[in-house]
Design a protein around this motif. Structure first.
Motif: not given
Length: 333
Positions: A216-224, A263-277
């Motif tokens: 599970n990617k969210v439970e593990q807070q996966v990152g790049v 105006y147009v925005k671009l958003t990336f959504s994910n529940h891993s805070r590590t991945l957001l960072n």
């Protein structure tokens, strides 16, 4: 699975109208229904009644009005009418072949036993190519971190059935070119998913070795993985894979002085805070000005940056470009 009984000719007319409305070929429509071309041909020729759930979903997705249903035959009754004699003959000739679920359980049991007691089984692990760390591999890493899943024996990427068929084929081709193994495409019309799947213990091991975890990617807070940050080209490719899967463009509207603007925005959504960072870091390193809500989103707020993103980093998901074009045209109107 119940079957819908329609008036003579209605099933044929309905399917032909759906095919024309969606603007796709019969092979693509068959794939969207999760059946082979022969089954769709039989439905079109009214040799068999179409499943009721398939009828409802095709009507909903295509906008073609639902035809009048004369009768709904429940699964047990349908099987009794259509399959009793054939099943009896098949059983007499070949024995019990099982069903999809029983065969799947048997296959997973065998895989588990092979994993636990490899000395008792001859090796049947698929040979794969081991690609170098590259932008192509970095893009696939981004795709898997976005809409992918790594399990003990296989890797999947699940996409939107109705909007991302071409992208699913791109992902399949990317996997095959990197690892020299075949990826399969599965459609689930009730879930509206188009899933790319490659069953290979060796591919799972390879991804583990380059920094992607199983489970599970969210439970593990996966990152790049760290190696992607060493080069801007691999960062660009990874970001592209992430946003092609977990990104979206939308039109932000506001009023000023009684006039509405957008105006147009671009958003990336994910529940891993590590991945957001990680996405914040990569976009910033590549010269963009992302912002985050610190919870589930990273956003490019300025339309000129959104356009520069698609010019410099690009996309392999045509659905994103189609949506971007429509939003810009809407804004101009």
């Amino acid at each position: 699975m119940s079957r819908a009984v329609l008036s003579e000719g209605e099933q044929t007319r309905f399917l032909e109208s759906v095919q024309q409305s969606l603007g796709i070929g019969w092979d693509e429509l068959a794939a969207a229904c999760g059946v082979d071309r022969r089954t769709l041909f039989n439905w079109r020729q009214e040799q068999y009644h179409i499943p009721h759930d398939t009828l409802l979903h095709l009507s909903s997705r295509s906008g073609v009005p639902l035809p009048t249903v004369q009768e709904i035959i429940e699964e047990e009754s349908w099987q009794s009418r259509a399959g009793k004699l054939g099943a009896k003959i098949s059983h007499e000739r070949h024995g019990n072949p099982g069903n999809f679920n029983s065969r799947q359980r048997g296959g997973l049991t065998t895989q588990r036993l092979r994993h636990e007691h490899p000395e008792e089984y001859p090796s049947n692990e698929k040979e794969i190519d081991h690609p170098n760390l590259s932008p192509q591999l970095a893009e696939l890493v981004g795709i898997i971190l976005g809409d992918g899943s790594i399990r003990e024996y296989y890797v999947t990427v699940s996409l939107n059935l109705w909007q991302e068929g071409d992208y699913a084929k791109f992902v399949s081709s990317l996997i095959e070119s990197l690892f020299n193994v075949s990826a399969t495409l599965h459609t689930e019309i009730l879930k509206s998913t188009y899933t790319v799947r490659v069953s290979s213990v060796n591919i799972v091991k390879f991804f583990n070795e380059i920094g992607l975890a199983t489970g599970n990617k969210v439970e593990q807070q996966v990152g790049v993985p760290d190696w992607i940050f060493e080069d801007k080209e691999t960062m660009r490719a990874c970001v592209r894979g992430l946003i092609d899967t977990d990104g979206s463009v939308y039109l932000h509207r506001y009023q000023s002085g009684g006039t509405e603007y957008g105006y147009v925005k671009l958003t990336f959504s994910n529940h891993s805070r590590t991945l957001l960072n990680n996405v914040m870091t990569m976009l910033s390193t590549l010269g963009f000005s992302p912002v985050t809500d610190g919870e589930t989103k990273v956003t490019l707020n300025r339309q000129e940056e959104v356009l520069r993103y698609y010019s410099e980093i690009g996309t392999h998901n045509s659905h994103h470009l189609i949506r971007l074009r429509r939003l810009i045209e809407t804004d101009e109107d």
